[in-house]
Design an enzyme around this catalytic site. Structure first.
Site, PDB file in Angstrom:
ATOM      1  N   ARG A  59       0.863  -1.292   0.158  1.00 26.98           N
ATOM      2  CA  ARG A  59      -0.104  -0.025  -0.041  1.00 26.98           C
ATOM      3  C   ARG A  59       0.937   1.216  -0.095  1.00 26.98           C
ATOM      4  O   ARG A  59       0.312   2.363  -0.367  1.00 26.98           O
ATOM      5  CB  ARG A  59      -0.995  -0.136   1.023  1.00 26.98           C
ATOM      6  CG  ARG A  59      -0.252  -0.140   2.475  1.00 26.98           C
ATOM      7  CD  ARG A  59      -1.306  -0.214   3.799  1.00 26.98           C
ATOM      8  NE  ARG A  59      -0.424  -0.572   4.905  1.00 26.98           N
ATOM      9  CZ  ARG A  59       0.129  -1.357   5.555  1.00 26.98           C
ATOM     10  NH1 ARG A  59       0.203  -2.537   4.443  1.00 26.98           N
ATOM     11  NH2 ARG A  59       0.800  -1.451   6.565  1.00 26.98           N
ATOM     12  N   CYS A 173       6.455  -2.840  16.027  1.00 23.90           N
ATOM     13  CA  CYS A 173       7.720  -3.358  16.962  1.00 23.90           C
ATOM     14  C   CYS A 173       7.389  -3.370  18.144  1.00 23.90           C
ATOM     15  O   CYS A 173       8.220  -3.951  19.152  1.00 23.90           O
ATOM     16  CB  CYS A 173       8.778  -2.086  16.853  1.00 23.90           C
ATOM     17  SG  CYS A 173       8.085  -0.456  17.115  1.00 23.90           S
TER      18      CYS A 173
END
Length: 642
Positions: A59, A173
């Site tokens: 995207r 993360c």
């Protein structure tokens, strides 16, 4: 290649010379940079801390496979210059919260545009733009939903004027490397289920993130980490499922890899643990030697309900092993190439997620949760949608053109809905609201009252949990208003570290004391009134009382909004466990431009909710407030829970 003929001469000239700052070069940021240069903006600065991951490529169209592991900001700049070489673009591979980007830095721009994905960074940019008196265009997406809002000091509400529901979107993360809340571990466990037994998805990786920007601040070091496993974008990895199959889905081997080996690897990323408590690896054999707890923690007084019991660590490990064996058998029954589909009503699936998430909570020193809690918080993942990002980026530029034309009063808060409203509109504009006089950020004299136990609350907790985490400060300095100007906390390294392990009462702080907290980076001062309390709830360190963003300010309207949901509540409380369409995106079914706060839903307390039936014409205005996505600090990747 710009919209020169479509804009009147004065506006076109302004666009060509004005400096704009784009914060974030992820999904929204890529679309926004393209829109800006094609509109005629030629002086653009973009900042993003993140590096490109293979999962971004579906995207974030400015990036290609060969760019994996490189700086998003730098690659975005290079890609844009290929189709608009005359543009003057400056890229920063850095955190916008770095002290280098101070108020003077923000004053260099006529306009700031946010393409962020997490609340901490949004709060910070909001405060910097208020201090610099620069217009800010805030934005965010969540699946098919989106929002754009204009913020101007003294004219509109700031980003922190109104209540924000508990964050339900998290950086990748954070999920993989530094979970700090039980919901992070539950999302990780759901990812793990799909990686082992379901449809594999690059967005749902569970192994330690070696390209975590926080683990490696230097661009070269970050790229080197990423390059260790990704050479020129040629991803050479053995998938989690392939590895698990090679072991025969051995529960002990899976346990030791996920909860021992991977955790030990995380510990080698020493920068992650300088200001966090480090995780503690678990070894299967050592866990089996533990004695089972005879006194199980119980979620409520109804101790007889099995699902409300919190298992000990040994019981969790055994439940993990049993669930893996059961799911392995189900997979074998379906044949080669088969996949299992997550279902919270499937007992083995819930056993797996409950045990895996609790083991991870224990490793990262969190309070473990009952099966009932885990089930109420677990839900489906809403993917990031490229077309949503494109629509929102276009709206950002349109609002920017109004500001640069000197027509800020014509700006609107605009909501993108998943389905057309009764008037067949997907895009719904709302009038901007004036500043909230009780806001603890943009009020003339920001002030809050905090209830805590002065004999138990440490100075470090005041700094990290209250001022930084709760009130969004970056580097607070705290002075006690005791007539002496006693310095309790200093942002200068080495000056007050000795105070961190001391209780507030040791400095004469008691019921009714006042503290002045200053963040010179944000040019922000907050007065904190202390209320001593010895009967706070279990595991509650402090409470904020009064008119703060955790306490919605009731508003009266001629037609009060109705709180709705398009999914079942499943017993979850209004926090991270809300149903899918209860997420924090405003939904407004009116094109009469109501005030953007006159339709606020009260997010506090388990409101009675009804399902919105298709074609329900009786509901005129409905909305749920958006606190857009979160993934790396400047990305828009979404992890939203039903």
């Amino acid at each position: 290649m710009a919209l020169v003929g479509s804009l009147h001469k004065e506006l076109a000239e302004t666009i060509s010379v004005c400096r704009v700052l784009v914060v974030g070069a992820g999904g929204i940021g890529c679309e926004l940079l393209k829109n800006l240069v094609l509109t005629g903006f030629s002086n653009i600065e973009v900042i993003d801390l993140d590096v490109i991951d293979v999962s971004n490529l579906n995207r974030q169209f400015l990036f290609q496979k060969k760019h994996v592991g490189k700086s998003k900001a730098q690659v975005a700049k290079e890609s844009v210059l290929q189709f608009c070489p005359k543009a003057n673009i400056t890229a920063y591979h850095d955190s916008v919260m770095n002290p280098d980007y101070n108020v003077e830095f923000f004053r260099n721009f006529m306009l700031v545009m946010n393409a962020l994905d997490n609340r901490a960074a949004r709060n910070h940019v909001n405060r910097m733009c208020l201090a610099a008196d620069i217009p800010l265009i805030e934005s965010g997406t969540a699946g098919y939903l989106g929002q754009v809002a204009v913020i101007k000091k003294g004219v509109t509400e700031c980003y922190e004027c109104q209540p924000k529901p508990t964050q339900k979107t998290f950086p990748g993360c954070t999920i993989r490397n530094t979970p700090s809340e039980p919901i992070h571990c539950i999302v990780w466990a759901k990812y793990l289920y799909n990686q082992l037994f379901g449809e594999e998805d690059a967005d749902q990786e569970v192994s330690p993130d070696t390209a975590d920007p926080e683990a490696a601040w230097e661009p070269a070091e970050t790229a080197a980490r990423a390059g260790a496993s990704n050479e020129d974008g040629d991803i050479k990895r053995v998938s989690t499922k392939t590895w698990a199959k090679s072991t025969g889905y051995d529960p002990v081997k899976l346990f030791n890899k996920l909860f021992n080996d991977d955790i030990k690897y995380l510990l080698t990323m020493d920068k992650l643990w300088k200001k966090r408590k480090a995780p503690v690896p678990l070894d299967w054999n050592e866990v089996q030697k533990l004695e089972e707890s005879s006194d199980l923690q119980v979620e409520s007084s109804t101790a007889g309900l099995k699902d409300q019991q919190v298992l000990d660590i040994k019981s969790c490990s055994q439940l993990f092993a049993r669930s893996v064996e059961t799911l392995r058998a189900q997979l074998c029954e379906k044949g080669d190439g088969a996949e299992l589909v997550w279902d919270k009503d499937d007992p083995p699936a819930m056993d797996f997620v409950t045990s895996a998430s609790n083991l991870r909570m224990h490793i990262f020193s969190m309070n473990m949760k009952s099966r009932f809690d885990v089930k109420s918080m677990a839900g489906n993942i809403i993917p990031a949608i490229a077309t949503t990002n494109a629509v929102i980026a276009g709206l950002i530029v349109l609002e920017g053109l109004k500001i640069l034309s000197g027509n800020i009063e014509q700006c609107k808060t605009i909501f993108l809905n998943k389905q057309p409203n009764p008037r067949k509109k997907l895009l719904v504009p709302c009038a901007l609201d004036p500043p909230n006089a009780n806001c603890y950020v943009c009020a003339s004299r920001p002030e809050v009252t905090v209830k805590l136990n002065v004999h138990q609350t440490l100075v470090l907790s005041l700094q990290d949990k209250i001022l930084k985490e709760k009130f969004g400060m970056v580097a607070p300095d705290v002075q006690i208003e005791d007539g002496k100007g006693t310095i309790l906390i200093s942002s200068e390294e080495g000056e007050t570290e000795g105070n961190n392990s001391k209780c507030l009462s040791e400095f004469g702080i008691r019921h009714g004391s006042r503290l002045q907290a200053d963040d010179f980076l944000q040019d922000y001062t907050l007065l904190v009134n202390v209320l001593h309390c010895e009967d706070l709830g279990k595991d509650v360190e402090f409470e904020v009382v009064g008119d703060t963003p955790d306490k919605p300010i009731e508003k009266t309207t001629e037609e009060p909004a109705k709180s709705i949901t398009n999914g079942s509540d499943d017993g979850a409380q209004p926090s991270t466990s809300k149903a899918q369409d209860q997420d924090d995106v405003l939904i407004v079914d009116s094109d009469e431009e109501p005030s953007s706060s006159s339709t606020d839903v009260n997010m506090e307390g388990p409101n009675p909710k009804r399902k919105l039936e298709e074609g329900d014409e009786s509901v005129r205005t409905k909305r749920m407030r958006t606190d857009p996505p979160a993934a790396q600090e400047e990305d828009d990747d979404i992890i939203a829970l039903d």
